[in-house]
Design a protein around this motif. Structure first.
Motif, PDB file in Angstrom:
ATOM      1  N   SER A 198      49.660 111.765  10.525  1.00  0.00           N
ATOM      2  CA  SER A 198      50.899 111.512  11.265  1.00  0.00           C
ATOM      3  C   SER A 198      52.095 111.506  10.303  1.00  0.00           C
ATOM      4  O   SER A 198      53.156 112.053  10.623  1.00  0.00           O
ATOM      5  CB  SER A 198      50.796 110.173  12.003  1.00  0.00           C
ATOM      6  N   ALA A 199      51.906 110.908   9.123  1.00  0.00           N
ATOM      7  CA  ALA A 199      52.959 110.899   8.095  1.00  0.00           C
ATOM      8  C   ALA A 199      53.280 112.321   7.657  1.00  0.00           C
ATOM      9  O   ALA A 199      54.449 112.686   7.490  1.00  0.00           O
ATOM     10  CB  ALA A 199      52.510 110.065   6.902  1.00  0.00           C
ATOM     11  N   SER A 216      55.307 114.069  10.469  1.00  0.00           N
ATOM     12  CA  SER A 216      56.671 113.535  10.576  1.00  0.00           C
ATOM     13  C   SER A 216      57.537 113.981   9.405  1.00  0.00           C
ATOM     14  O   SER A 216      58.698 114.357   9.598  1.00  0.00           O
ATOM     15  CB  SER A 216      56.628 112.007  10.649  1.00  0.00           C
ATOM     16  N   ASN A 237      51.631 115.715  15.614  1.00  0.00           N
ATOM     17  CA  ASN A 237      52.038 114.311  15.487  1.00  0.00           C
ATOM     18  C   ASN A 237      51.587 113.484  16.690  1.00  0.00           C
ATOM     19  O   ASN A 237      51.033 112.403  16.529  1.00  0.00           O
ATOM     20  CB  ASN A 237      53.569 114.240  15.330  1.00  0.00           C
ATOM     21  N   ASN A 256      48.826 110.467  16.724  1.00  0.00           N
ATOM     22  CA  ASN A 256      49.329 109.146  17.135  1.00  0.00           C
ATOM     23  C   ASN A 256      48.548 108.606  18.339  1.00  0.00           C
ATOM     24  O   ASN A 256      48.222 107.422  18.383  1.00  0.00           O
ATOM     25  CB  ASN A 256      50.823 109.218  17.481  1.00  0.00           C
ATOM     26  N   ALA A 277      53.927 106.048   9.099  1.00  0.00           N
ATOM     27  CA  ALA A 277      53.806 107.407   9.632  1.00  0.00           C
ATOM     28  C   ALA A 277      55.124 107.999  10.099  1.00  0.00           C
ATOM     29  O   ALA A 277      55.184 109.162  10.464  1.00  0.00           O
ATOM     30  CB  ALA A 277      52.796 107.426  10.780  1.00  0.00           C
ATOM     31  N   GLU A 278      56.195 107.193  10.126  1.00  0.00           N
ATOM     32  CA  GLU A 278      57.481 107.735  10.585  1.00  0.00           C
ATOM     33  C   GLU A 278      58.599 107.492   9.564  1.00  0.00           C
ATOM     34  O   GLU A 278      59.071 108.424   8.934  1.00  0.00           O
ATOM     35  CB  GLU A 278      57.858 107.150  11.961  1.00  0.00           C
TER      36      GLU A 278
END
Ligand SMILES: [Mg+2]
Length: 188
Positions: free
Chosen positions: A19-20, A23, A69, A73, A101-102
């Protein structure tokens, strides 16, 4: 600690890392200037040319990154809910996703978006190919939804070109633009 629990926590960590990645890729590629990418590509920076090709198809690029993403998530949320129950999972996962992750990866990507974009261009390209059927399906639906606004979109495109042109002129004055940038200028 139960061995199965350790495995699930490891899976969660890997999913948060993905996810990181998605993003930070979004911030780096969307925030990259075409002129700077052309410049890096001419300097022989690995991945800059590939990043430029990705940036030139913003619809496919955004769809690929958002599919990836959202997929990870949702997997994180589902897995955490199974482990912690809905209340604690919502609390913990909201904080974990926001921080790891964001916000942190996106801030990291803004430091030097073009260099970052060059580094992650290859894996993003691989995901673009992997997600192609989903990307086609989602862009078909979003194109249909955006159809009434297409006129406005073309105006935004013109504004962007003007901004890019101004950046090219500024870079040229600073001596950062190479001879190859002329082909970009003539393409405006
Ligand atoms: Mg993310």
């Amino acid at each position: 600690m139960d061995a199965t629990l350790v495995v699930w926590i490891l899976v969660l960590v890997v999913l948060v890392l993905f996810s990181a990645f998605f993003s930070s890729s979004e911030t780096a590629l969307i925030g990259s200037g075409r002129v700077k990418l052309i410049h890096l590509s001419e300097q022989g920076v690995r991945g800059a040319g590939r990043a430029l090709r990705l940036v030139e198809q913003p619809g496919d690029l955004l769809a690929t990154i958002l599919v990836g993403n959202n997929l990870v998530n949702v997997m994180v949320a589902a897995l955490a809910t199974a482990l912690l129950g809905p209340f604690y999972a919502t609390l913990v996962i909201t904080l974990v996703l926001l921080i790891f992750a964001e916000i942190t990866p996106k801030t990291l990507a803004t430091i030097n978006p073009e260099r970052f974009a060059a580094r992650i261009a290859l894996p993003v390209e691989i995901f673009r190919v992997l997600f192609l059927p989903v990307v086609w399906a989602t862009t078909f639906v979003t194109d249909l939804l955006l159809w009434p606004f297409l006129g406005r979109q073309s105006i935004q495109k013109r504004r962007l070109s003007r901004q890019e042109l101004l950046t090219a002129i500024r870079l040229g004055r600073a001596g950062a633009a190479g001879p190859g940038d002329l082909s970009f200028l003539s393409g405006c």
